[in-house]
Design a protein around this motif. Structure first.
Motif, short mmCIF file in Angstrom:
data_model
loop_
_atom_site.label_atom_id
_atom_site.label_comp_id
_atom_site.label_asym_id
_atom_site.label_seq_id
_atom_site.Cartn_x
_atom_site.Cartn_y
_atom_site.Cartn_z
N ASN A 85 0.80 -1.19 -0.03
CA ASN A 85 0.11 0.00 0.16
C ASN A 85 0.96 1.19 0.12
O ASN A 85 1.78 1.45 0.86
CB ASN A 85 -1.07 -0.13 1.30
N LYS A 273 -1.29 8.78 -4.99
CA LYS A 273 -1.82 7.64 -4.47
C LYS A 273 -1.52 6.32 -5.37
O LYS A 273 -1.99 5.39 -5.14
CB LYS A 273 -3.52 7.73 -4.28
N TYR A 274 -0.82 6.60 -6.38
CA TYR A 274 -0.36 5.58 -7.07
C TYR A 274 1.13 5.72 -7.59
O TYR A 274 1.70 6.92 -7.48
CB TYR A 274 -1.12 5.40 -8.44
N SER A 276 4.15 6.52 -9.72
CA SER A 276 4.42 7.70 -10.67
C SER A 276 5.71 7.68 -11.18
O SER A 276 5.96 7.96 -12.50
CB SER A 276 3.91 9.06 -10.13
N ASP A 433 -2.82 -2.06 -11.79
CA ASP A 433 -1.74 -1.30 -10.60
C ASP A 433 -0.71 -2.29 -10.36
O ASP A 433 -0.94 -3.39 -10.16
CB ASP A 433 -2.73 -1.22 -9.49
#
Length: 498
Positions: A85, A273-274, A276, A433
């Protein structure tokens, strides 16, 4: 986050009475002296526990001045936990009244990490803008620094806009937008003409000097409303000269065509949040081979703009240190792997992966565990008394097999096998993801998964620090400009981490 004195507002009190007449509302002093400090301490303890468990982390930092010109420095950290996470934590928005020299900034950042009990050795990389003092601070501390992609792209576009034709057209646009922004009559007339011409009822947009995307948005809106603007201004003798000429329109169309495809990339790479950082190398490849490639219908000005942007970006991202970070991140992203790594350095990237995988401690512990368990089982069996029986021929083979099985696989061989297996598997869909993929595959690739957590936590831009200051600006408003620095730090911390 609303001001504490909201609890003393008559409307707020009446609302609570309507909810429950029996409720006794505490004073603002109670919230200021008791509730907020307790909330801050609880939230701080929680954040401390989370960040202390991070094996590796990246950071972003920036400087900002409040409405009362009080200087602050922010520090946010990014890390990936064991369940893959991605976590982002704002650690401080600290008051910094000293001169903003590289040495002072370097000392302030070190003190911040020490205050949170974070080891500098675990800092993988720090992403900053291109301010000379922040670059010097990273150099003084010996920290690996990644340039913010958003700032680099902004500077590349600003460099490409240095053309007298563009400067003239942009000057006309700014004056034109101002004439509509500060006149309610012009706004009214524009709405009427939009209705007559069946154009979208859109207002004109103003450019923000530090956001190149706002320039493109302004140009795009003017081109959309070109006929309506010309009709409104033609009825005013004083402003008739602001109607863009056909030469200005040609320039604006060339600029808009060159810049509009880049907007989505800036937004995508600014997320926190992801993952990059692994998108930077593919994005640069796409710019060079597709997005900013010359088209048949491009004007000479559009070709020049594209060429200047590419030349600037390729030059700034050509240094070896930056390339190594981007190549490692891209290689550890199952969507891209070695697809965007140059052929002549693929071997060096694979070799660096092997070197870093040898230092992964968790993998070696996992490697030894099965053999230690086997040894314990054998010892237990030997300890249990059993009846003596005649040794058969099969027992000789049993001893040979047990000795062979007891030999752990050579570490280099296991590393090579893990790398080979990873790069031979089918690449992940670009829309998927990568962290979800690694969460499922961490038992299959125990060493590579640790490196993935190390490199994929790096942010491609310093947008996290920008967002901290946006939050700070909302807190230190005109009505709350006298907030003390400690209160600002506490309120910003709660707003970002609750």
């Amino acid at each position: 986050m609303q001001p504490i004195n909201t609890v003393e507002g008559e409307g707020f009190k009446r609302m609570l009475i309507a909810f429950d007449k029996r409720y006794a509302l505490p004073s603002r002093h109670h919230f200021n002296r008791m509730v907020l400090p307790n909330m801050y301490q609880q939230s701080r303890d929680k954040v401390t526990k989370e960040v202390s468990a991070a094996d590796e982390f990246a950071a972003t930092t920036d400087l900002w001045s409040s409405r009362t010109m009080e200087p602050y420095i922010s520090l946010t950290i990014h890390f990936i936990d064991t369940e893959f996470n991605l976590k982002v934590k704002c650690l401080q928005t600290a008051f910094m009244p000293e001169d903003h020299t590289g040495q002072n900034i370097a000392d302030g950042l070190r003190e911040a990490l020490a205050e949170w009990g974070l080891n500098e050795g675990k800092l993988v990389c720090i992403t900053t803008d291109n301010a000379a003092n922040i670059k010097l601070a990273a150099e003084i501390n010996g920290w690996l620094r990644l340039q913010c992609f958003g700032h680099r792209l902004h500077l590349a576009i600003e460099n490409a806009m240095k053309d007298h034709r563009i400067c003239r057209a942009m000057g006309v646009c700014k004056k034109l937008v101002s004439s509509f922004t500060y006149s309610w009559k012009k706004k009214r007339d524009l709405e009427e003409v939009q209705k007559q011409l069946s154009l979208p009822k859109h207002s004109l947009k103003t450019e923000c000097p530090t956001r190149w995307g706002s320039r493109q948005a302004m140009i795009d809106r003017i081109l959309e409303q070109q006929k309506a603007i010309a009709q409104v201004l033609s009825n005013d003798r004083k402003l008739r000269h602001l109607i863009p000429s056909w030469q200005d329109i040609d320039v604006l169309e060339a600029v808009n065509k060159s810049l509009s495809p880049l907007v989505e990339f800036t937004d995508a790479l600014s997320g926190e949040k992801y993952v990059s950082v692994s998108l930077v190398k593919p994005t640069l490849h796409l710019f060079n081979n597709s997005i900013l490639e010359d088209q048949e219908d491009d004007t000479q000005l559009a070709k020049t703009i594209k060429h200047n942007i590419l030349q600037y970006l390729n030059d700034k991202y050509s240094d070896q240190q930056t390339q190594e970070i981007l190549d490692m991140a891209s290689a550890l992203d199952p969507r891209f792997k070695l697809k965007y790594v140059d052929e002549d350095i693929k071997e060096s990237i694979l070799e660096r992966l092997k070197i870093e995988m040898r230092d992964v401690k968790t993998a070696s512990a996992m490697e030894r565990a099965p053999f230690e368990t086997t040894a314990q089982v054998v010892d237990t069996e030997d300890a249990v008394p059993s009846m003596k029986r005649k040794k058969g021929l099969g027992s000789f083979f049993k001893v040979t097999v047990d000795k062979a099985a007891g030999q752990p696989p050579h570490k280099d061989q296991a590393i090579a096998s893990e790398i080979q297996s990873y790069f031979q598997t089918e690449s992940l869909d670009p829309e998927d993801d990568p962290l979800t993929w690694w969460r499922d595959a961490k038992t299959i690739y125990p060493r590579l998964s640790v490196l993935a957590r190390k490199y994929l936590c790096i942010p491609a831009t310093s947008s996290s620090s920008e967002r901290v200051f946006s939050t700070s600006g909302n807190i230190v408003s005109c009505l709350r400009s006298s907030l003390k620095p400690d209160h600002v730090n506490r309120l910003v911390f709660l707003a970002k981490n609750l």
